[in-house]
Write a protein that holds these residues in place. Structure first.
Motif, PDB file in Angstrom:
ATOM      1  N   LEU A 103     -11.349  -6.234   8.345  1.00 57.16           N
ATOM      2  CA  LEU A 103     -11.314  -5.526   7.233  1.00 57.16           C
ATOM      3  C   LEU A 103      -9.915  -4.749   7.106  1.00 57.16           C
ATOM      4  O   LEU A 103      -9.235  -4.607   5.922  1.00 57.16           O
ATOM      5  N   SER A 104      -9.665  -4.106   8.169  1.00 53.62           N
ATOM      6  CA  SER A 104      -8.336  -3.416   8.343  1.00 53.62           C
ATOM      7  C   SER A 104      -7.246  -4.085   8.167  1.00 53.62           C
ATOM      8  O   SER A 104      -6.219  -3.931   7.578  1.00 53.62           O
ATOM      9  N   ARG A 105      -7.198  -5.304   8.703  1.00 57.09           N
ATOM     10  CA  ARG A 105      -6.079  -6.067   8.605  1.00 57.09           C
ATOM     11  C   ARG A 105      -5.959  -6.900   7.195  1.00 57.09           C
ATOM     12  O   ARG A 105      -4.919  -7.107   6.740  1.00 57.09           O
ATOM     13  N   SER A 106      -7.076  -7.016   6.326  1.00 57.01           N
ATOM     14  CA  SER A 106      -7.099  -7.428   4.994  1.00 57.01           C
ATOM     15  C   SER A 106      -6.454  -6.461   4.256  1.00 57.01           C
ATOM     16  O   SER A 106      -5.561  -6.724   3.462  1.00 57.01           O
ATOM     17  N   ILE A 107      -6.502  -4.893   4.494  1.00 63.05           N
ATOM     18  CA  ILE A 107      -6.016  -4.009   3.755  1.00 63.05           C
ATOM     19  C   ILE A 107      -4.592  -3.963   3.937  1.00 63.05           C
ATOM     20  O   ILE A 107      -3.721  -4.030   3.074  1.00 63.05           O
ATOM     21  N   ARG A 108      -4.111  -4.313   5.185  1.00 64.16           N
ATOM     22  CA  ARG A 108      -2.661  -4.277   5.521  1.00 64.16           C
ATOM     23  C   ARG A 108      -1.856  -5.542   4.959  1.00 64.16           C
ATOM     24  O   ARG A 108      -0.728  -5.301   4.280  1.00 64.16           O
ATOM     25  N   TRP A 109      -2.641  -6.568   5.137  1.00 58.19           N
ATOM     26  CA  TRP A 109      -2.116  -7.793   4.328  1.00 58.19           C
ATOM     27  C   TRP A 109      -1.749  -7.447   2.771  1.00 58.19           C
ATOM     28  O   TRP A 109      -0.981  -7.982   2.283  1.00 58.19           O
ATOM     29  N   THR A 126       1.030  -5.254   2.323  1.00 56.15           N
ATOM     30  CA  THR A 126       2.265  -6.106   2.261  1.00 56.15           C
ATOM     31  C   THR A 126       2.695  -6.915   1.199  1.00 56.15           C
ATOM     32  O   THR A 126       3.768  -7.092   0.877  1.00 56.15           O
ATOM     33  N   GLU A 127       1.673  -7.474   0.548  1.00 57.52           N
ATOM     34  CA  GLU A 127       1.690  -8.293  -0.487  1.00 57.52           C
ATOM     35  C   GLU A 127       1.900  -7.649  -1.786  1.00 57.52           C
ATOM     36  O   GLU A 127       1.938  -8.256  -2.955  1.00 57.52           O
ATOM     37  N   ASN A 128       1.573  -6.196  -1.775  1.00 56.11           N
ATOM     38  CA  ASN A 128       1.563  -5.484  -2.972  1.00 56.11           C
ATOM     39  C   ASN A 128       0.507  -6.020  -3.905  1.00 56.11           C
ATOM     40  O   ASN A 128       0.591  -6.118  -5.132  1.00 56.11           O
ATOM     41  N   LEU A 129      -0.657  -6.029  -3.305  1.00 53.45           N
ATOM     42  CA  LEU A 129      -1.911  -6.589  -4.140  1.00 53.45           C
ATOM     43  C   LEU A 129      -2.964  -5.579  -4.329  1.00 53.45           C
ATOM     44  O   LEU A 129      -3.227  -4.653  -3.377  1.00 53.45           O
TER      45      LEU A 129
END
Length: 317
Positions: free
Chosen positions: A34-40, A43-46
């Motif tokens: 979940l934390s990595r999904s937020i960072r991704w 990064t992608e400005n989504l």
């Protein structure tokens, strides 16, 4: 261009579109994922849309979710729906008016038959919400014999919506009002403007492809470790849909999953989708004319009269 990341928090996350409710067992997305999904997404400005299960999440998961701006999509059966941005009811009979509020959007996931049996209930719902979407879970079962009853249902719903407009409450109802406001296609953005991350850590074009991966083939399009890789991504864009890009049923969902399921092509809609969308389009035209006859209506949208329900009929001529 990607704009949204849809994160399924659990294998039992609610269905908010045309695909049926998940039949999997509960499996919460791991906290580190979940934390990595937020960072991704950052990064992608989504913008992230979190799709919830019915049970209450552990506090650690809540804290991570609240670390970023997001939209909460929750089932009406969730233990807490007060903070939901979008609330999903599984069927028409489940719509509980006591849970409705003007600051929430509502989705009713329903079969076509159940819709016909319960749509008059929406007369009690329209005054209480700003927006309501009806998502049919069995579009592929719609037949030409259903055309008349669907047209009649939308006619009655038009009277309900018109009453709200003339009472200075311009409720948004996807089957009728969206087409009155649109000047260009506004369809499903799966694979183009949105992508889904599932609890297994992999990306899918949309939640439906994850829930029915075994039935329609493996549609994994990457993962958090290796990144997003959508094969033939141009096919998810409107300009590569030769029929749809010339169509003026702008409100049509043009569901990528339904396209793939019924025609085996992601950019080609089924006959059922086209017919239902054009019945809605024509009903919107009549509603727009009716509202203008009795009150002021600011948008200058014009919906011309047509003599077909499926654009493929024109090709046949």
């Amino acid at each position: 261009m990607l704009r949204y990341l849809i994160v399924l928090l659990d294998d039992t996350s609610t269905s908010f579109c045309h695909y049926p409710a998940a039949t999997r067992k509960a499996r919460l997305m791991p906290l580190d994922m979940l934390s990595r999904s937020i960072r991704w997404a950052m990064t992608e400005n989504l913008m992230i849309q979190f799709v919830y299960p019915a049970y209450e999440l552990p506090n650690e998961w809540k804290e991570v979710i609240e670390s970023i701006d997001h939209v909460k999509i929750k089932p009406s059966t969730a233990e807490n729906t007060t903070d939901a941005d979008v609330m999903v009811f599984d069927k028409m009979d489940d719509v509980d008016t006591s849970k409705l509020a003007r600051d929430k959007s509502v989705v009713v996931s329903t079969s076509f038959k159940a819709f016909l049996q319960g749509y008059e209930r929406l007369d009690q719902v329209f005054p209480l919400v700003e927006r309501i979407n009806v998502a049919f879970t069995d579009v592929d079962s719609f037949s030409d014999e259903d055309t008349g009853v669907y047209r009649e249902a939308l006619s009655r719903l038009s009277d309900m919506v018109k009453k709200e407009y003339l009472g200075n409450h311009p409720v948004q109802f996807n089957l009728l009002t969206d087409r009155m406001m649109l000047t260009e296609m506004n369809n499903c953005g799966a694979g183009d403007s949105s992508v889904t991350l599932a609890p297994d850590g992999r990306f899918y074009v949309c939640p439906a492809f994850y829930d029915e991966a075994d039935a329609i083939g493996n549609h994994v399009v990457g993962d958090l470790a290796t990144g997003l890789k959508i094969p033939n991504q141009q096919l998810y864009k409107l300009q590569y849909a030769p029929i749809c890009r010339k169509c003026d049923a702008f409100q049509c969902h043009r569901c990528i999953w339904l396209n793939r399921r019924t025609t085996l092509e992601v950019n080609t809609p089924s006959h059922q989708q086209c017919v239902m969308s054009h019945i809605e389009r024509n009903a919107s035209r009549r509603l727009l004319q009716s509202i203008r006859e009795e009150g002021e209506f600011l948008p200058e949208t014009e919906i011309k009269e047509i003599d077909y329900l499926d654009p493929f009929e024109i090709i046949g001529r």
